[in-house]
Structure formats: C-alpha cells, structure tokens
Scaffold this motif. Structure first.
Motif, PDB file in Angstrom:
ATOM      1  N   ILE A 169      10.081  -7.606   7.225  1.00 40.49           N
ATOM      2  CA  ILE A 169       9.699  -6.671   7.118  1.00 40.49           C
ATOM      3  C   ILE A 169      10.359  -5.421   7.252  1.00 40.49           C
ATOM      4  O   ILE A 169      11.242  -5.207   8.339  1.00 40.49           O
ATOM      5  CB  ILE A 169       9.087  -6.328   7.612  1.00 40.49           C
ATOM      6  N   ILE A 170      11.170  -4.450   6.026  1.00 43.61           N
ATOM      7  CA  ILE A 170      12.000  -3.600   5.851  1.00 43.61           C
ATOM      8  C   ILE A 170      11.119  -2.266   6.725  1.00 43.61           C
ATOM      9  O   ILE A 170       9.913  -1.891   6.465  1.00 43.61           O
ATOM     10  CB  ILE A 170      12.466  -2.981   5.023  1.00 43.61           C
ATOM     11  N   ILE A 171      11.261  -1.571   8.167  1.00 44.91           N
ATOM     12  CA  ILE A 171      10.839  -0.405   8.446  1.00 44.91           C
ATOM     13  C   ILE A 171      11.505   0.727   7.651  1.00 44.91           C
ATOM     14  O   ILE A 171      12.870   1.072   8.664  1.00 44.91           O
ATOM     15  CB  ILE A 171      10.187  -0.386  10.555  1.00 44.91           C
ATOM     16  N   VAL A 172      11.429   1.691   7.174  1.00 49.30           N
ATOM     17  CA  VAL A 172      12.033   3.088   6.388  1.00 49.30           C
ATOM     18  C   VAL A 172      11.363   4.536   7.710  1.00 49.30           C
ATOM     19  O   VAL A 172      10.460   4.685   7.470  1.00 49.30           O
ATOM     20  CB  VAL A 172      11.563   3.569   5.375  1.00 49.30           C
ATOM     21  N   GLY A 245       7.136   2.413   5.263  1.00 52.04           N
ATOM     22  CA  GLY A 245       7.889   3.836   5.178  1.00 52.04           C
ATOM     23  C   GLY A 245       6.819   4.379   5.650  1.00 52.04           C
ATOM     24  O   GLY A 245       5.533   4.229   5.874  1.00 52.04           O
ATOM     25  N   ALA A 246       7.387   5.242   7.154  1.00 52.97           N
ATOM     26  CA  ALA A 246       6.381   6.146   7.553  1.00 52.97           C
ATOM     27  C   ALA A 246       6.789   7.539   6.903  1.00 52.97           C
ATOM     28  O   ALA A 246       7.920   8.293   6.866  1.00 52.97           O
ATOM     29  CB  ALA A 246       6.116   5.780   9.398  1.00 52.97           C
ATOM     30  N   SER A 247       5.692   8.144   7.445  1.00 52.92           N
ATOM     31  CA  SER A 247       6.018   9.624   7.067  1.00 52.92           C
ATOM     32  C   SER A 247       7.277   9.505   6.101  1.00 52.92           C
ATOM     33  O   SER A 247       6.863   9.448   4.735  1.00 52.92           O
ATOM     34  CB  SER A 247       6.488  10.464   8.324  1.00 52.92           C
ATOM     35  N   LEU A 248       8.187  10.657   5.988  1.00 55.86           N
ATOM     36  CA  LEU A 248       9.089  11.327   5.348  1.00 55.86           C
ATOM     37  C   LEU A 248       9.581   9.606   4.597  1.00 55.86           C
ATOM     38  O   LEU A 248      10.040   9.670   3.656  1.00 55.86           O
ATOM     39  CB  LEU A 248      10.698  11.768   5.341  1.00 55.86           C
TER      40      LEU A 248
END
Length: 434
Positions: A169-172, A245-248
């Motif tokens: 899992i990639i988190i941005v 993806g979180a926020s931006l």
C-alpha cells in the motif's frame, strides 16, 4: 422562608428546562431521547438537591443543565450513520454494503471535543505511539529532481509471509506532511498490523531532502507518484498494489488514477479528506473562522520550507512576494502557480478539480472518505451526486470528523473511524471479495 422560595423557583424553572429539552429531543429523535433519559433523572435529583442546599446545589444543578444541553447539541449534529453515495447495484456498491461493516455504525466524534477545527488540531498534536522499521530510499525523477520513499517491508508479517506476494500500500500524504506526521504514522501502523507492506511517498524538499530542481509538489503533479508505482510494480510484480491519498495527496492519487484509466497499475484506491473542488475549498478556507486559526498556520509552514530551498527558485519566483504571503491563496499565487507553469492561481485551482469526466475515467475501485464539517473541504464541495454517475467511485460522508482526523469516542489515541474503514476495505480487497 426566602431561601426556600428562591430554591423552589429554581427547581420549577429547572423542570421547565427539562421539559423543553425533552420536547426538542423527542421532536428530533425519540429513540435518542429515550436513551438519554438517565441524564434527565440525574438532573431532577440535582434540582431537588438544589432546593435543599442553596448555592452549592444550584451550582451543581447549573453544571448538570449545561451538560444536558451539550449532550443534546452533540446528538443533534453527530452520532449518525454516514452518507454513502454510490451508483446503485454496481459492483462497488454491493462490495461496500457487504464487506465494510463500519459504514453501518454511526460515527461518534470525540465526546469531549467534537468541533471540526478542534478535532483537526487535536489530531495534529496527538502523538502516534508505536515503532516502525522504516528504510528510506531516494528515487530520481525524469526531470532531474529527487523525492523520497520510506519503506516498511514488514518482514515479520504472519498474514503474508511471502515477500514477493505481500500486498503493498502506497500512502501519499497531505500538503506538508511526512511519514513522521501523526495521522500518517497512525495509518501506517494500522496497515502494518494487518500484514501489509507500506510505502510512504516523501515530497521533494520535505523530510530533510535536498531540492535538485525548481519544482516541489502540487495537486496536479502526478509524475513522482507514477514513478513510485512503476518501481513498486517492477520489484513486486506478483503482489497486489493499493494506494491511499490524504488531503492534497488524495487529489494527486485521484488524478493519477484518472489519467491512467485502464492502464493504471493500482488495484484499488482510497482517498481521505479529498479537496475535490479547490475553488470552493479555498473559499471555505478563507472564512475568518478558518483563516487565522488554520490558513495562516499552514502558509507559515510552507514558507518555512520554502526558505530552506529559496536559492533554487531565484529565477522562477519573486522572493519578496512569496515572503509577504500571509495566506494560502497568496502563496499559491506567488509560488505554486509560477513553479508549475500556470498563469494564474485560478487556472491552477480549476485544473486541480477532481470532478465529472475525471471521475468517470477512473477504472479501478476508488473509495473517498470525507466529513461534512471539514474546514479544508466543505460539504458543498463534495461530489455527492456526481459519484452516483460513475461505476468505480464512491463517497462516504461522515457527520463530523474534521480534516484527516475522524478521532472518536473518549480516547484520541484509539483507532480512528477512518482507519477502521481503511482496514476493512483493504482486507476485503486482498481476500478477493471485490
């Protein structure tokens, strides 16, 4: 005699208050009124005590009254099952209904501090307790720039012991967030506990990284994420790959999935607190209730990071104008827009919108989780109707939750409502239930 008469009057007025509160609660939600009856009985006892004990009893009675009014306001605004917007009878709609049980339970924001701005700030300052074994790697972009990646390979995973097939899992992260940010670290810990390999993208110039080119990151810059996805896929071609993806970062992930269409190498996506419509979001962010408390602070953080690399941008931006930027719109006008080739801030905001055709181009399941009181992304900027016209995008809107927060109950250190959804979503995906 005088004292008794005064206390008795207080008692009568207290009973009137109880009746008014009960009537209001019954009008809004009879079941909740019944569940809250214990509070009314306690209040009656305090009122009787007040009639016998003078000032001290009245003080206790007043505190109890305030408590009941606070509790009533809480239940009027929060404690509701979230809205789930999705095209009916699609594969994604049936998947969410059958396998994400958290969505069938009401979200209960922090009992003692449920307000949107307060819960957002609390999430920022609450430390995440837990140890992660992270390995940093520097990746090179095609334009000569570099960005970072923190790997948590999770070698001790008992659920997925084979590294080659361990789901990744990639988190941005958000605008100025890094792997050390509280909400990012908390999400990473939750996923590691479930056995996943986790990869956190570090934007150019953040996390003590040097800036090699006059380019950082923005909502429309997806090339670094594309590079990272390709790297992960090449190293682990037999492992499932997901992205958060979180926020931006949510705008970046959504845009990336839209641009790639059927060729995307991500099996499923999850967006957290996405600012779907930046022009509307900026209007909300510029309200005085948000401007001084949040907008100003966010902008100061961006300027502080800019100062570390200002020499790289000497020929691209006007240093004095950037330094004078007090709020985010000013910073985007004098820095973000020129750095990424936009003539005006409005051009940048409009190009950042994740709406309509862009959503329809998403060809993998994409779940979006937002709150109705997010000061960065208000309810009027959420595509509640638009997602129902798409096959692969769904929106969950909670009542309360703030921005990248969703803390709940009494304990801000416990697993958040979003993290419960996140774990169920990816567990069901990897088990082949989609």
């Amino acid at each position: 005699m005088y004292r008794y008469y005064t206390s008795n009057t207080i008692f009568v007025r207290a009973v009137d208050v109880i009746a008014a509160v009960l009537a209001t609660m019954n009008a809004s939600n009879c079941k909740r009124a019944e569940n809250s009856s214990w509070a009314v009985y306690v209040f009656v006892v305090f009122a009787i005590f007040s009639s016998l004990s003078g000032v001290v009893g009245w003080a206790i009675c007043l505190i109890a009254c305030c408590g009941i009014l606070y509790w009533h306001k809480y239940w009027s605004n929060y404690g509701k099952i979230p809205l789930v917007a999705c095209k009916k009878n699609t594969k994604l709609d049936k998947f969410l209904e059958r396998h994400i049980s958290t969505l069938r339970h009401p979200y209960m924001p922090l009992y003692w501090c449920p307000g949107a701005r307060a819960i957002t700030i609390i999430r920022y300052f609450v430390p995440c307790v837990g140890h992660l074994e992270l390995k940093r790697e520097i990746l090179h972009a095609d334009d000569g720039g570099i960005f970072g990646v923190d790997w948590c390979h999770n070698k001790s995973s008992s659920q997925y012991s084979e590294p080659s097939t361990r789901p990744t899992i990639i988190i941005v992260p958000g605008l100025s967030s890094t792997p050390e940010s509280g909400y990012i670290k908390s999400m990473t810990l939750c996923l590691v506990e479930r056995g996943f390999r986790v990869v956190v993208l570090i934007y150019r110039g953040l996390g003590n990284l040097k800036l090699k080119t006059p380019k950082t990151h923005c909502a429309t810059h997806t090339s670094d994420l594309a590079t990272l996805v390709d790297v992960v896929h090449e190293r682990f071609p037999n492992a499932k790959l997901y992205c958060i993806g979180a926020s931006l970062g949510a705008l970046i992930v959504g845009r990336y999935m839209s641009e790639r269409g059927d060729d995307v190498r991500i099996d499923a996506g999850l967006l957290f607190a996405c600012s779907f419509h930046p022009p509307i979001c900026m209007e909300e962010f510029e309200l005085w209730s948000n401007k001084l408390l949040l907008n100003f602070q966010v902008t100061q953080g961006l300027k502080e990071n800019y100062r570390r690399h200002s020499h790289v941008f000497e020929s691209v931006v006007d240093h004095e104008k950037v330094e004078k930027s007090a709020f985010l719109r000013d910073f985007d006008t004098h820095f973000t827009a020129p750095v990424f080739g936009y003539k005006t801030t409005e051009d940048y905001f409009n190009d950042s919108i994740f709406w309509g055709d862009k959503m329809e181009n998403v060809k993998r399941p994409l779940l979006c989780v937002n709150s109705n009181d997010d000061p960065f992304s208000p309810e009027r900027g959420l595509p509640k109707m638009e997602v129902t016209q798409t096959e692969n995008v769904a929106l969950v809107m909670t009542y309360g939750g703030g921005h990248v927060s969703h803390l709940e109950g009494w304990n801000p250190f416990s697993k958040s409502y979003f993290e419960k959804i996140m774990v169920e979503y990816f567990d069901a995906m990897i088990q082949g239930k989609y």
